[in-house]
Design a protein around this motif. Structure first.
Motif, PDB file in Angstrom:
ATOM      1  N   VAL A  99       0.642  -1.240  -0.148  1.00 38.76           N
ATOM      2  CA  VAL A  99      -0.020   0.227   0.069  1.00 38.76           C
ATOM      3  C   VAL A  99       0.866   1.300   0.112  1.00 38.76           C
ATOM      4  O   VAL A  99       2.003   1.286   0.772  1.00 38.76           O
ATOM      5  N   THR A 100       0.625   2.285  -0.890  1.00 44.74           N
ATOM      6  CA  THR A 100       1.100   3.477  -0.842  1.00 44.74           C
ATOM      7  C   THR A 100       0.160   4.623  -0.560  1.00 44.74           C
ATOM      8  O   THR A 100      -0.966   4.748  -1.201  1.00 44.74           O
ATOM      9  N   LEU A 101       0.361   5.441   0.310  1.00 44.90           N
ATOM     10  CA  LEU A 101      -0.661   6.438   0.662  1.00 44.90           C
ATOM     11  C   LEU A 101      -0.073   8.079   0.348  1.00 44.90           C
ATOM     12  O   LEU A 101       1.367   8.378   0.695  1.00 44.90           O
ATOM     13  N   ILE A 102      -0.640   8.675  -0.591  1.00 48.50           N
ATOM     14  CA  ILE A 102      -0.374   9.878  -1.279  1.00 48.50           C
ATOM     15  C   ILE A 102      -1.237  10.979  -0.818  1.00 48.50           C
ATOM     16  O   ILE A 102      -2.492  10.941  -0.745  1.00 48.50           O
ATOM     17  N   ASP A 103      -0.399  12.144  -0.181  1.00 46.16           N
ATOM     18  CA  ASP A 103      -1.408  13.418  -0.060  1.00 46.16           C
ATOM     19  C   ASP A 103      -0.504  14.555  -0.096  1.00 46.16           C
ATOM     20  O   ASP A 103       0.845  14.462  -0.233  1.00 46.16           O
ATOM     21  N   ASN A 104      -1.072  15.641  -0.548  1.00 52.18           N
ATOM     22  CA  ASN A 104      -0.380  16.865  -0.775  1.00 52.18           C
ATOM     23  C   ASN A 104      -0.134  17.788   0.510  1.00 52.18           C
ATOM     24  O   ASN A 104       0.725  18.534   0.474  1.00 52.18           O
ATOM     25  N   THR A 105      -0.598  17.089   1.528  1.00 50.06           N
ATOM     26  CA  THR A 105      -0.074  17.711   2.997  1.00 50.06           C
ATOM     27  C   THR A 105       1.016  17.141   3.410  1.00 50.06           C
ATOM     28  O   THR A 105       1.447  15.874   3.116  1.00 50.06           O
ATOM     29  N   PRO A 106       1.705  17.802   4.375  1.00 49.16           N
ATOM     30  CA  PRO A 106       3.112  17.200   4.879  1.00 49.16           C
ATOM     31  C   PRO A 106       2.769  16.027   5.850  1.00 49.16           C
ATOM     32  O   PRO A 106       3.697  15.308   6.239  1.00 49.16           O
TER      33      PRO A 106
END
Length: 448
Positions: free
Chosen positions: A173-180
């Motif tokens: 699983v990879t989790l991507i988000d534009n927040t830090p």
């Protein structure tokens, strides 16, 4: 009295069931474009992870139950237009494609929200899914069976819960988000660091502080997620980047926020006479700031829907506002939050201070005990409490409900220090964690 209700999820179901009981002589018609109602989307991750075996158990009402209350329940009917001056709605029967026009004395808009779908190259590829309703839940379950590498875009509650479920199924699983940070809206850094550490120890790949720019595929199916900082292989992509209100039907006819959320008063009335709204289609008063805010939560929706029914014939019971109180269990961590994080308060231009308590939740002479991390955010001038966060392996999340009441009632830190909480070694220490937070803030105050 003729009442039309558009949409029947949490707010709509609550409004309809209460109206049927309060106004037995009313003619109540529900128009719902789906073939089901009242699906608890917060349980999708539990279903994906196998905790809830049957998705059907995530429904708490049905068209048949509403019909038994005397409600005309028209499923698979899509409302195409509303004319608030003529008091009419134009509806399409999805099965027959027939158009009908209906009239109302009172209109209740509970059209909910829909996932934000980004516009980017590759969105048309197969195996890119949303996570909102029953059909999505079934699709995610089916596609996940044949996927080894899953990318979740969006590190809010839904995204993080899906990541947990997929990890427990043995997926990469990879989790991507534009927040830090993960759960950026709900928790400050000292909390998210613990969640992220736990995730990395479970070999979950975190791609934070980066934005998805494109999706690439092979043979019509997604294979790669490209971001501002890298590329990630994927057999399945779940988009969980947020929601926007479904309010186009009332565009230009009622007051709205910039994002389209309908503004309602404390009795759930819109700016248009005899038009009420509730749930994820609405903005509501956010008590920490006193301003309208868009906070799509099922708890807000059922309260608002119930209040629509109570106030349909006139203002009787007012809404008390919301703190955006929420909780989540991620692996072994029980987490709760209410009101503003310190970061959110500072971003809003507020002058705040905070106290953080790290202590075992019950006496060390007990056979077992767990550490708890509590943070309370309050205004520097006057000490009014505006937010709180709590994390522990022990389930102490009910304390966040207590803090929600404190914020709603505009309590201060010096008042929190001396609230009467019980002591019993099985559950806490002589000075409850919440008392400790108040006392620590009190120690920072100079007595003159």
């Amino acid at each position: 009295m003729k009442v039309i209700v558009i949409g029947c999820t949490h707010a709509g179901t609550a409004a309809v069931t209460q109206m049927a009981k309060l106004y037995p002589e009313a003619q109540i018609t529900v128009y719902e474009r789906n073939d089901n109602i009242s699906f608890l989307s917060c349980g999708i991750a539990l279903h994906v992870g196998g905790v809830v075996e049957h998705a059907e158990s995530l429904f708490y009402s049905s068209p048949e139950q509403l019909q038994a209350l005397g409600v005309e329940t028209r499923m698979l009917h899509e409302v195409l237009a509303v004319d608030t001056k003529a008091r009419t709605v134009t509806v399409r029967d999805i099965m027959s494609d027939q158009l009908i026009t209906d009239t109302y004395d009172k209109l209740v808009v509970t059209t909910g929200s829909w996932p934000i779908i980004p516009k980017m190259p590759g969105m048309e590829l197969d195996n890119i899914l949303l996570c909102k309703n029953y059909a999505h839940a079934q699709m995610i379950i089916e596609r996940a069976k044949h996927a080894e590498r899953i990318v979740v875009v969006g590190a809010g509650y839904i995204g993080v819960e899906l990541v947990e479920a997929f990890e427990q199924l043995g997926k990469h699983v990879t989790l991507i988000d534009n927040t830090p940070r993960v759960l950026f809206k709900y928790l400050d850094k000292q909390f998210t660091e613990l969640v992220e550490q736990d995730m990395r120890e479970r070999h979950i790949e975190l791609a934070l502080g980066q934005t998805v720019t494109a999706l690439e595929g092979e043979q019509g199916k997604v294979s790669t997620v490209k971001t501002t900082q890298g590329e990630y292989r994927a057999d399945l992509v779940i988009m969980c980047i947020g929601f926007r209100p479904n309010t186009g039907l009332l565009s230009g006819q009622v007051e709205m926020l910039g994002n389209g959320a309908i503004v309602v008063d404390e009795y759930m009335r819109t700016s248009c006479p005899d038009v009420y709204a509730a749930g994820d289609s609405c903005a509501i008063r956010y008590n920490p700031t006193g301003e309208p805010a868009y906070i799509p939560l099922a708890t807000n929706a059922v309260r608002m829907g119930t209040l629509v029914a109570r106030n349909l014939l006139g203002p009787t019971v007012r809404y008390l506002g919301t703190q955006g109180t929420s909780g989540i269990k991620i692996f072994d961590l029980n987490i709760g939050s209410t009101g503003l994080t310190e970061q959110a308060a500072l971003d809003a231009g507020m002058i705040v201070k905070s106290v953080t308590i790290s202590d075992n939740f019950r006496p060390e002479f007990m056979p077992t005990y767990e550490q708890a991390l509590l943070k309370v955010v309050y205004e520097e001038a006057g000490g009014r409490i505006v937010g709180a966060q709590l994390l522990s392996k022990a389930d102490l999340t009910q304390s966040i409900n207590t803090m929600s009441v404190c914020i709603q009632n505009r309590m201060t830190m010096d008042e929190l220090a001396f609230v009467d909480f019980f002591f019993q070694p099985h559950y806490n220490k002589p000075w409850n964690l919440l008392n400790q937070a108040g006392l620590q803030a009190l120690q920072q105050t100079v007595i003159r």
